[in-house]
Design a protein around this motif. Structure first.
Motif, PDB file in Angstrom:
ATOM      1  N   TRP A  98      -5.903  10.530   1.885  1.00 23.93           N
ATOM      2  CA  TRP A  98      -7.021  11.163   2.568  1.00 23.93           C
ATOM      3  C   TRP A  98      -6.834  12.665   2.501  1.00 23.93           C
ATOM      4  O   TRP A  98      -5.840  13.182   2.973  1.00 23.93           O
ATOM      5  CB  TRP A  98      -7.069  10.694   4.014  1.00 23.93           C
ATOM      6  N   TYR A 158      -1.952  -0.889  -4.180  1.00 29.94           N
ATOM      7  CA  TYR A 158      -3.030  -0.081  -3.646  1.00 29.94           C
ATOM      8  C   TYR A 158      -2.481   1.260  -3.167  1.00 29.94           C
ATOM      9  O   TYR A 158      -1.293   1.391  -2.906  1.00 29.94           O
ATOM     10  CB  TYR A 158      -3.695  -0.786  -2.457  1.00 29.94           C
ATOM     11  N   SER A 159      -3.369   2.237  -3.019  1.00 28.83           N
ATOM     12  CA  SER A 159      -2.940   3.520  -2.456  1.00 28.83           C
ATOM     13  C   SER A 159      -4.038   4.099  -1.581  1.00 28.83           C
ATOM     14  O   SER A 159      -5.219   3.809  -1.751  1.00 28.83           O
ATOM     15  CB  SER A 159      -2.566   4.510  -3.560  1.00 28.83           C
ATOM     16  N   TYR A 160      -3.604   4.927  -0.638  1.00 37.62           N
ATOM     17  CA  TYR A 160      -4.509   5.568   0.302  1.00 37.62           C
ATOM     18  C   TYR A 160      -4.117   7.030   0.407  1.00 37.62           C
ATOM     19  O   TYR A 160      -2.990   7.351   0.758  1.00 37.62           O
ATOM     20  CB  TYR A 160      -4.408   4.896   1.672  1.00 37.62           C
ATOM     21  N   TYR A 179      -8.333   4.552  -9.217  1.00 34.16           N
ATOM     22  CA  TYR A 179      -8.526   4.111  -7.847  1.00 34.16           C
ATOM     23  C   TYR A 179      -9.972   3.748  -7.588  1.00 34.16           C
ATOM     24  O   TYR A 179     -10.867   4.189  -8.268  1.00 34.16           O
ATOM     25  CB  TYR A 179      -8.143   5.224  -6.865  1.00 34.16           C
ATOM     26  N   TRP A 187       0.844  -1.191   0.000  1.00 30.37           N
ATOM     27  CA  TRP A 187       0.000   0.000   0.000  1.00 30.37           C
ATOM     28  C   TRP A 187       0.876   1.236   0.000  1.00 30.37           C
ATOM     29  O   TRP A 187       1.859   1.309   0.730  1.00 30.37           O
ATOM     30  CB  TRP A 187      -0.872   0.052   1.254  1.00 30.37           C
ATOM     31  N   CYS A 226      -9.308   9.527  -9.528  1.00 31.89           N
ATOM     32  CA  CYS A 226      -9.774   8.432  -8.684  1.00 31.89           C
ATOM     33  C   CYS A 226     -10.681   7.486  -9.453  1.00 31.89           C
ATOM     34  O   CYS A 226     -10.611   6.278  -9.292  1.00 31.89           O
ATOM     35  CB  CYS A 226     -10.523   8.971  -7.471  1.00 31.89           C
ATOM     36  N   TYR A 246       0.723   4.964   1.200  1.00 28.24           N
ATOM     37  CA  TYR A 246      -0.002   5.885   2.067  1.00 28.24           C
ATOM     38  C   TYR A 246       0.578   7.283   1.863  1.00 28.24           C
ATOM     39  O   TYR A 246       1.770   7.487   2.079  1.00 28.24           O
ATOM     40  CB  TYR A 246       0.159   5.499   3.546  1.00 28.24           C
TER      41      TYR A 246
END
Length: 110
Positions: A84, A80-82, A106, A44, A102, A46
């Protein structure tokens, strides 16, 4: 307590291959005028900090920084990526572009 939780998770799930990631935008004088700082863990990406100087906003640099981070993360084995978005002070057109990004790259979780 947090350290104990990290050790427990690492013992059960294996080494997460934690690595930090930083991507910077520099002007012609090599001054940092934007960038992002994040980390890679268990495949991931982040993104923790994301900033563009006001003088460089609206020129597509934010999208370019995200694309550069994504390319590096993929090269490092991420799937994956996150990211916020925490602050209310953001450029309306960038948010529109990010939503389009996105939708293309995503899956959006709410």
């Amino acid at each position: 307590m947090v350290q104990q939780l990290i050790q427990f998770n690492s013992h059960r799930a294996g080494d997460g291959n934690f690595r930090q990631l930083a991507v910077f935008l520099r002007d012609t004088q090599e001054t940092i005028v934007g960038g992002l700082i994040g980390s890679i863990y268990w495949q991931w990406l982040y993104i923790d900090v994301f900033w563009i100087s006001e003088s460089h906003r609206g020129g597509g640099y934010g999208s370019s920084l995200l694309a550069a981070a994504e390319q590096e993360a993929i090269a490092r084995g991420c799937e994956y990526s996150y990211f916020w978005i925490r602050l209310a002070f953001r450029h309306r057109n960038f948010i529109r572009s990010l939503v389009i990004l996105c939708l293309v790259s995503y899956q959006i979780f709410r």
